[in-house]
Design a protein around this motif. Structure first.
Motif, PDB file in Angstrom:
ATOM      1  N   UNK A  36       0.837  -1.202   0.000  1.00 53.49           N
ATOM      2  CA  UNK A  36       0.000   0.000   0.000  1.00 53.49           C
ATOM      3  C   UNK A  36       0.872   1.252   0.000  1.00 53.49           C
ATOM      4  N   UNK A  37       0.273   2.333  -0.384  1.00 49.81           N
ATOM      5  CA  UNK A  37       0.971   3.618  -0.336  1.00 49.81           C
ATOM      6  C   UNK A  37       1.372   3.953   1.098  1.00 49.81           C
ATOM      7  N   UNK A  38       0.521   3.607   2.054  1.00 49.43           N
ATOM      8  CA  UNK A  38       0.822   3.890   3.458  1.00 49.43           C
ATOM      9  C   UNK A  38       2.059   3.118   3.913  1.00 49.43           C
ATOM     10  N   UNK A  39       2.188   1.857   3.483  1.00 43.47           N
ATOM     11  CA  UNK A  39       3.376   1.060   3.819  1.00 43.47           C
ATOM     12  C   UNK A  39       4.602   1.711   3.201  1.00 43.47           C
ATOM     13  N   UNK A  40       4.510   2.085   1.950  1.00 44.05           N
ATOM     14  CA  UNK A  40       5.639   2.737   1.278  1.00 44.05           C
ATOM     15  C   UNK A  40       6.012   4.030   1.984  1.00 44.05           C
ATOM     16  N   UNK A  41       5.025   4.842   2.340  1.00 46.45           N
ATOM     17  CA  UNK A  41       5.305   6.111   3.013  1.00 46.45           C
ATOM     18  C   UNK A  41       5.979   5.887   4.364  1.00 46.45           C
ATOM     19  N   UNK A  42       5.531   4.876   5.087  1.00 42.72           N
ATOM     20  CA  UNK A  42       6.097   4.585   6.404  1.00 42.72           C
ATOM     21  C   UNK A  42       7.548   4.131   6.304  1.00 42.72           C
ATOM     22  N   UNK A  43       7.813   3.216   5.376  1.00 43.89           N
ATOM     23  CA  UNK A  43       9.131   2.585   5.331  1.00 43.89           C
ATOM     24  C   UNK A  43      10.086   3.201   4.310  1.00 43.89           C
ATOM     25  N   UNK A  44       9.635   4.202   3.582  1.00 42.89           N
ATOM     26  CA  UNK A  44      10.531   4.924   2.677  1.00 42.89           C
ATOM     27  C   UNK A  44      11.129   6.137   3.384  1.00 42.89           C
ATOM     28  N   UNK A  45      10.669   6.399   4.590  1.00 44.48           N
ATOM     29  CA  UNK A  45      11.173   7.513   5.398  1.00 44.48           C
ATOM     30  C   UNK A  45      12.443   7.078   6.129  1.00 44.48           C
ATOM     31  N   UNK A  46      13.085   8.022   6.770  1.00 45.06           N
ATOM     32  CA  UNK A  46      14.252   7.694   7.585  1.00 45.06           C
ATOM     33  C   UNK A  46      13.811   6.786   8.724  1.00 45.06           C
ATOM     34  N   UNK A  47      14.625   5.802   9.038  1.00 46.27           N
ATOM     35  CA  UNK A  47      14.235   4.879  10.114  1.00 46.27           C
ATOM     36  C   UNK A  47      14.288   5.553  11.473  1.00 46.27           C
ATOM     37  N   UNK A  48      13.507   5.041  12.412  1.00 46.24           N
ATOM     38  CA  UNK A  48      13.616   5.552  13.784  1.00 46.24           C
ATOM     39  C   UNK A  48      15.031   5.297  14.310  1.00 46.24           C
ATOM     40  N   UNK A  49      15.428   6.047  15.306  1.00 44.79           N
ATOM     41  CA  UNK A  49      16.773   5.904  15.888  1.00 44.79           C
ATOM     42  C   UNK A  49      17.015   4.454  16.302  1.00 44.79           C
ATOM     43  N   UNK A  50      18.179   3.938  15.916  1.00 44.20           N
ATOM     44  CA  UNK A  50      18.567   2.592  16.304  1.00 44.20           C
ATOM     45  C   UNK A  50      17.920   1.488  15.492  1.00 44.20           C
ATOM     46  N   UNK A  51      17.224   1.841  14.414  1.00 39.95           N
ATOM     47  CA  UNK A  51      16.517   0.852  13.595  1.00 39.95           C
ATOM     48  C   UNK A  51      17.036   0.886  12.159  1.00 39.95           C
ATOM     49  N   UNK A  52      16.821  -0.226  11.455  1.00 37.92           N
ATOM     50  CA  UNK A  52      17.129  -0.318  10.031  1.00 37.92           C
ATOM     51  C   UNK A  52      15.960  -0.996   9.333  1.00 37.92           C
ATOM     52  N   UNK A  53      15.870  -0.782   8.042  1.00 36.84           N
ATOM     53  CA  UNK A  53      14.827  -1.413   7.241  1.00 36.84           C
ATOM     54  C   UNK A  53      15.166  -2.886   7.068  1.00 36.84           C
TER      55      UNK A  53
END
Length: 140
Positions: A36-53
């Motif tokens: 979904x576009x929402x999934x793309x928008x969420x995970x195409x952004x910079x990751x939260x601190x200490x996280x990776x895709x």
């Protein structure tokens, strides 16, 4: 209908509008799934601190904690950037050349010494303890 596909192999999003271009170029992975576009928008952004895709068991994007090696690599990259910035600052002031010629005097000589101490402190940092690295303060 979604506007994006995601590949767990490349950890990348592919717009539906460009799928034919990726196919023609032979660069579209075999494992793309519709998201979904929402999934793309969420995970195409910079990751939260200490996280990776990353991906979950179904191949969907998710955030995961950075590994120790990721944290060490981040610290090594940051140290290199800080060293590069410090060297650029000192070179912009022409302190190294002036020091060689004996023309560096007074406050500039003191500041140059502080910046050299800063560089020494950066070089001495043990990045293997990341994320608990204590970075030296930039000279005032």
């Amino acid at each position: 209908m979604s506007n994006y596909f995601f590949s767990k192999t490349t950890l990348a999003f592919y717009p539906v509008l460009l799928l034919d271009d990726f196919k023609k170029a032979g660069t579209l992975p075999d494992d793309v799934i519709s998201v979904s576009d929402a999934i793309r928008d969420t995970f195409n952004a910079s990751p939260p601190a200490g996280k990776v895709l990353a991906t979950d068991d179904t191949g969907m994007p998710t955030w995961k904690d950075k590994s120790k090696s990721d944290l060490v690599s981040d610290a090594e990259w940051l140290r290199a950037e800080k060293i590069k910035s410090a060297n650029q600052y000192m070179n912009d002031k022409q302190w190294p050349g002036k020091a060689v010629l004996g023309r560096l005097k007074g406050d500039d000589l003191i500041q140059y010494g502080l910046w050299l101490d800063y560089l020494d402190a950066l070089i001495a940092i043990d990045t293997s303890i990341a994320p608990d690295v204590s970075w030296p303060a930039i000279p005032a």
